[in-house]
Design an enzyme around this catalytic site. Sequence first.
Site, PDB file in Angstrom:
ATOM      1  N   ARG A 199       3.400  38.746  20.626  1.00  6.62           N
ATOM      2  CA  ARG A 199       3.765  40.017  19.997  1.00  6.62           C
ATOM      3  C   ARG A 199       4.245  39.735  18.579  1.00  6.62           C
ATOM      4  O   ARG A 199       5.120  38.887  18.368  1.00  6.62           O
ATOM      5  CB  ARG A 199       4.868  40.739  20.790  1.00  6.62           C
ATOM      6  CG  ARG A 199       4.435  41.218  22.177  1.00  6.62           C
ATOM      7  CD  ARG A 199       3.456  42.379  22.093  1.00  6.62           C
ATOM      8  NE  ARG A 199       3.079  42.905  23.409  1.00  6.62           N
ATOM      9  CZ  ARG A 199       2.013  42.538  24.084  1.00  6.62           C
ATOM     10  NH1 ARG A 199       1.206  41.603  23.587  1.00  6.62           N
ATOM     11  NH2 ARG A 199       1.736  43.077  25.263  1.00  6.62           N
TER      12      ARG A 199
ATOM     13  N   GLU B  63      -0.004  46.367  12.707  1.00  9.39           N
ATOM     14  CA  GLU B  63      -1.445  46.098  12.792  1.00  9.39           C
ATOM     15  C   GLU B  63      -2.255  47.377  12.625  1.00  9.39           C
ATOM     16  O   GLU B  63      -1.878  48.400  13.203  1.00  9.39           O
ATOM     17  CB  GLU B  63      -1.755  45.441  14.148  1.00  9.39           C
ATOM     18  CG  GLU B  63      -1.078  44.096  14.305  1.00  9.39           C
ATOM     19  CD  GLU B  63      -1.229  43.478  15.680  1.00  9.39           C
ATOM     20  OE1 GLU B  63      -0.882  42.294  15.835  1.00  9.39           O
ATOM     21  OE2 GLU B  63      -1.689  44.177  16.606  1.00  9.39           O
TER      22      GLU B  63
ATOM     23  N   HIS C 204      -5.804  39.720  15.954  1.00  8.57           N
ATOM     24  CA  HIS C 204      -5.430  40.151  17.307  1.00  8.57           C
ATOM     25  C   HIS C 204      -6.636  40.135  18.254  1.00  8.57           C
ATOM     26  O   HIS C 204      -6.996  41.153  18.854  1.00  8.57           O
ATOM     27  CB  HIS C 204      -4.803  41.542  17.274  1.00  8.57           C
ATOM     28  CG  HIS C 204      -3.956  41.832  18.477  1.00  8.57           C
ATOM     29  ND1 HIS C 204      -2.856  42.654  18.440  1.00  8.57           N
ATOM     30  CD2 HIS C 204      -4.041  41.405  19.777  1.00  8.57           C
ATOM     31  CE1 HIS C 204      -2.310  42.737  19.646  1.00  8.57           C
ATOM     32  NE2 HIS C 204      -3.015  41.977  20.480  1.00  8.57           N
TER      33      HIS C 204
END
Length: 318
Positions: free
Chosen positions: A237, A266, A285
């Site tokens: 995270r 993000e 990601h």
Amino acid sequence: MKIVILDGFTENPGDLSWDGFRNLGELTVYDRTPDDFDTVVKRIGNNQAVIVNKVKITKEILDACPNIEYIGVLATGFNIVDTVAAAERGIPVCNVPTYGTAAVAQFTFALILECCHHVGRHSDAVKQGRWTNSKDFCFWDYPLTELKGKTLGLVGYGRIGRTVGTIANAFGMHVIVYDKIMSLDSEIAEYADLAELYSRADIVSLHCPLFPETRGIINRETISKMKDGVIIINNSRGPLVVEQDLADALNSGKVYAAGLDVVSSEPISADNPLLKAKNCLITPHISWAPRESRQRIMDCTIENIRAFQAGTPKNVIN
């Protein structure tokens, strides 16, 4: 049952099939839905099942969409849904509790190995002609690091942390772990408190959830307790890391390298200090995203809906 998927593109950019959902009801799929109240409400309309990945389902949206009977999350994390408000309305919120353990653990080592060998940058150098024009049979631009005998510190020892530890053992690494809830396999790893882990680890890899007590767990103070030249890995995270503090440590050389697949906001903002930090690898990601993992997400979400329709909902998190 009428089913709407509000942001399906990252789960299925075209290489999977939505047919399993179509077998359960009338399906509408949107690739993307902006976090705009009016748009979200309009697209939910009179659908009974709402499937989301990152679109927020707030109390206000629930108030405006009284036909919602079920909310499914195409992920493990469910902080995008007001689960309390949903529970008050008798709406189960169901997630996918595990799907990407192998993929995320594999990507952890992709980041570690890239920090240790800089394969991509050396490949680019070759294609730029530097090997062709080299006076020697080889060259390297960065220190090359052997993992055998190094100490890997895992902050978090759930399914992913354990898998990372097993892979590390295969590389001949010594594994030390910290987790508030420990069920330790002594053949894989040794337990350490956080202070000891920071001081001993050559590589610190984060595999813990984002809770108030873990937010910013990597910061100026904790970095100061680490070895000079430590490598930090985060594909868990983004907010676990205070990004300016990590950027400062990379630029000073205190941290040799960082491999990050997640950041605090993000998509990454253009002014994120890590974009200009020395020796910082950042990927968008994607640890979770192999086709095999996404198929498991889809399969589990379909089974969750089927269980709800049968009156026995499962993976309910509220």
